[in-house]
Design a protein around this motif. Structure first.
Motif, mmCIF file in Angstrom:
data_model
loop_
_atom_site.group_PDB
_atom_site.id
_atom_site.type_symbol
_atom_site.label_atom_id
_atom_site.label_comp_id
_atom_site.label_asym_id
_atom_site.label_seq_id
_atom_site.Cartn_x
_atom_site.Cartn_y
_atom_site.Cartn_z
ATOM 1 N N ALA A 1 1.498 5.495 -14.095
ATOM 2 C CA ALA A 1 0.629 6.588 -14.543
ATOM 3 C C ALA A 1 0.428 7.596 -13.423
ATOM 4 O O ALA A 1 0.460 8.813 -13.647
ATOM 5 N N SER A 2 0.239 7.081 -12.238
ATOM 6 C CA SER A 2 0.032 7.953 -11.088
ATOM 7 C C SER A 2 1.261 8.840 -10.871
ATOM 8 O O SER A 2 1.142 10.051 -10.649
ATOM 9 N N ARG A 3 2.434 8.258 -10.996
ATOM 10 C CA ARG A 3 3.675 9.043 -10.832
ATOM 11 C C ARG A 3 3.866 10.033 -11.967
ATOM 12 O O ARG A 3 4.526 11.055 -11.803
ATOM 13 N N ALA A 4 3.230 9.734 -13.120
ATOM 14 C CA ALA A 4 3.296 10.682 -14.244
ATOM 15 C C ALA A 4 2.216 11.761 -14.118
ATOM 16 O O ALA A 4 2.028 12.562 -15.031
ATOM 17 N N GLY A 5 1.489 11.755 -13.007
ATOM 18 C CA GLY A 5 0.550 12.847 -12.761
ATOM 19 C C GLY A 5 -0.922 12.528 -12.983
ATOM 20 O O GLY A 5 -1.769 13.416 -12.862
ATOM 21 N N VAL A 6 -1.245 11.276 -13.306
ATOM 22 C CA VAL A 6 -2.649 10.922 -13.506
ATOM 23 C C VAL A 6 -3.310 10.702 -12.142
ATOM 24 O O VAL A 6 -2.737 10.038 -11.274
ATOM 25 N N ASP A 7 -4.497 11.264 -11.973
ATOM 26 C CA ASP A 7 -5.195 11.182 -10.687
ATOM 27 C C ASP A 7 -6.012 9.883 -10.601
ATOM 28 O O ASP A 7 -7.214 9.881 -10.816
ATOM 29 N N ARG B 1 0.816 -1.217 0.000
ATOM 30 C CA ARG B 1 0.000 0.000 0.000
ATOM 31 C C ARG B 1 0.846 1.262 0.000
ATOM 32 O O ARG B 1 0.444 2.286 -0.555
ATOM 33 N N ALA B 2 2.010 1.170 0.633
ATOM 34 C CA ALA B 2 2.873 2.343 0.755
ATOM 35 C C ALA B 2 3.336 2.855 -0.615
ATOM 36 O O ALA B 2 3.699 4.021 -0.755
ATOM 37 N N ASP B 3 3.304 1.981 -1.637
ATOM 38 C CA ASP B 3 3.703 2.413 -2.982
ATOM 39 C C ASP B 3 2.644 3.311 -3.628
ATOM 40 O O ASP B 3 2.934 4.026 -4.580
ATOM 41 N N PHE B 4 1.412 3.234 -3.135
ATOM 42 C CA PHE B 4 0.280 3.920 -3.773
ATOM 43 C C PHE B 4 -0.010 5.237 -3.086
ATOM 44 O O PHE B 4 0.382 5.453 -1.937
ATOM 45 N N PRO B 5 -0.724 6.121 -3.790
ATOM 46 C CA PRO B 5 -1.084 7.395 -3.170
ATOM 47 C C PRO B 5 -1.901 7.161 -1.888
ATOM 48 O O PRO B 5 -2.566 6.132 -1.763
ATOM 49 N N ALA B 6 -1.866 8.112 -0.983
ATOM 50 C CA ALA B 6 -2.675 8.027 0.234
ATOM 51 C C ALA B 6 -4.142 7.889 -0.159
ATOM 52 O O ALA B 6 -4.572 8.482 -1.157
ATOM 53 N N HIS B 7 -4.897 7.096 0.559
ATOM 54 C CA HIS B 7 -6.339 6.901 0.338
ATOM 55 C C HIS B 7 -6.682 6.126 -0.927
ATOM 56 O O HIS B 7 -7.845 6.035 -1.300
#
Ligand code: PNW
Length: 437
Positions: free
Chosen positions: A381-387, A9-15
């Motif tokens: 994708a998330s690290r590239a700025g996708v929400d 989970r720690a790899d992913f954005p909070a929530h």
């Protein structure tokens, strides 16, 4: 293969939420109970040659009767959220008129059972089970169906709107229009391009009308739509025009009306006389602001003139190429081409020919690798700025895979259909370890 560094989970954005998904016709069974009316899938499954193993969703996973133990099963996976669909013919047996109390009560028990267990309910209104009575007057080719859908959305929202975390109007309108009315693989099994494009338009209109109705009733609800999307890659520069058309018919035909209020011009021209009849104001209705976009991703399309396959590709039991980078590319491209609300991956998963071993286990290492690879693509994708706010594995358990009947197994949980026994596959244990990490 799965990487050595284990995802947590720690790899992913909070929530970020981890969930599992299903749909009503694929798992519920009990098609004659609780006052449920007939759906187009009941009819379709009775027609010879439609379903590979000549089965239907009449019993499926018997989820309607196993509700409490299935809720415990979901809980045991340690997931945050559960995505399910409501069967329209349980709520309005003939598609219009009075709500059927037994149908509403079933979904209320489901939603309350999730909430009591600390799991967020994510509801989908339409996962393909149109009341047969509406098909008898043309189904989605009939403009009226869009207005009936908004009425059905109103009934469900009045009863459950305050109890669910999110509501999606449609699941995969490409499937319920093109695959159903043009390709003929899904109910109602037509082969008519004009009808398919009219169905697609009325589905999107129904989505927009339902959005308006649900907003009016419940301004604080979290509302969206689920699209099946996949990037199209040309094999060579000469294949680029064909790849643009593949992308346009599969992706942009739905994305552009919803997020730009217009049909893509190149594809409108490509369809020529088959382009749908629209009325003034339709696209304004269709472009209703959304709180989320649900993305279902399974594979990419590889566009090659001679039908060549990409070299070194791996395939699932559906014959779909395993291509995790396609999910990253898709998300990055969506974010750059459109102004989008937050994204949820509402389906992603793979069928493999699982067997229940003597050890009462299912060793589905390929599925683990599939999930691992695609979750890493979401992270990229998330690290590239996708929400991206969450991910739902398809599916909670093996189920009725539409035209393939019970011959394809997508579950994290193995289902022995003879006994309705559920067995956690290795992939379920892997997902559980991630969700509880
Ligand atoms: C989706 N295609 O269906 C559905 O939302 C699920 O109900 C289904 O079980 C899952 O994916 C796996 O198939 C699709 O032909 C069916 O491109 C067919 C296609 C795409 C999605």
């Amino acid at each position: 293969a799965q990487r050595a560094d284990i995802l947590t989970r720690a790899d992913f954005p909070a929530h970020f939420i981890f969930g599992v998904a299903t749909s009503a016709y694929q798992i519920e069974g009990a098609v004659h109970e609780g006052g449920r009316g007939e759906s187009i899938w009941d009819t379709f499954c009775r027609e010879p040659g439609r379903i590979k193993d000549h089965t239907s969703g009449e019993v499926a996973c018997d989820h309607y009767h196993c509700l409490e133990s299935d809720l415990d099963l979901i809980k045991s996976l340690g997931v945050d959220a559960y995505r399910f669909s409501v069967a329209w013919p349980r709520i309005q047996p003939s598609g219009t008129g009075e709500a059927n109390e037994a149908g509403l009560a079933f979904y209320e028990r489901l939603v309350d059972g999730l909430t009591q267990r600390g799991i967020e309910p994510h509801l989908t209104l339409y996962h393909w089970d149109l009341p047969q009575a509406l098909q008898d007057v043309g189904g989605w080719t009939n403009r009226q169906t869009a207005f009936h859908f908004a009425e059905y959305a109103r009934i469900v929202t009045e009863r459950l709107g305050n109890k669910v975390r999110s509501i999606a109007t449609l699941n995969e309108p490409w499937c319920s229009s093109i695959l159903s009315y043009q390709i003929g693989e899904h109910a109602p099994g037509w082969h008519n391009t004009g009808a398919a494009l009219s169905a697609a338009h009325h589905l999107m209109l129904g989505h927009g009308l339902a959005m308006r109705e649900m907003r009016r009733l419940n301004p604080s609800a979290t509302l969206g739509i689920v699209l099946n999307l996949g990037p199209a890659y040309p094999a060579t520069p000469a294949d680029e025009p064909a790849a643009r058309i593949a992308d346009g018919t599969f992706n942009r035909w739905f994305l552009d009306p919803i997020f730009r209020g217009e049909y893509p011009q190149d594809i409108w021209a490509h369809y020529g006389a088959y382009a749908p009849e629209t009325e003034p104001g339709d696209l304004e209705i269709i472009r209703a602001p959304l709180d989320f976009l649900g993305v279902n991703y399974y594979t990419r399309s590889y566009v090659a003139k001679g039908g060549d396959k990409p070299s070194g590709a791996e395939y699932t039991d559906m014959g779909w190429e395993v291509y995790p980078d396609g999910l990253r590319d898709l998300l990055v491209r969506l974010e750059s081409d459109y102004t989008l609300p937050p994204i949820y991956i509402t389906e992603n998963g793979a069928a493999y020919p699982d067997v229940l071993g003597q050890d009462e286990a299912v060793h589905d290492a390929e599925r683990v690798a599939y999930f691992d690879g695609h979750l890493r693509a979401v992270l990229a994708a998330s690290r590239a700025g996708v929400d991206v706010r969450g991910y739902f594995a398809w599916s909670l358990m093996d189920n009725f895979e539409w035209a393939f009947g019970y011959t394809k197994r997508f579950g994290l949980v193995y289902v022995d259909y003879a006994t309705q026994q559920r067995v956690l596959k290795d992939s379920a244990k892997w997902y559980q370890a991630l969700a509880t990490s």
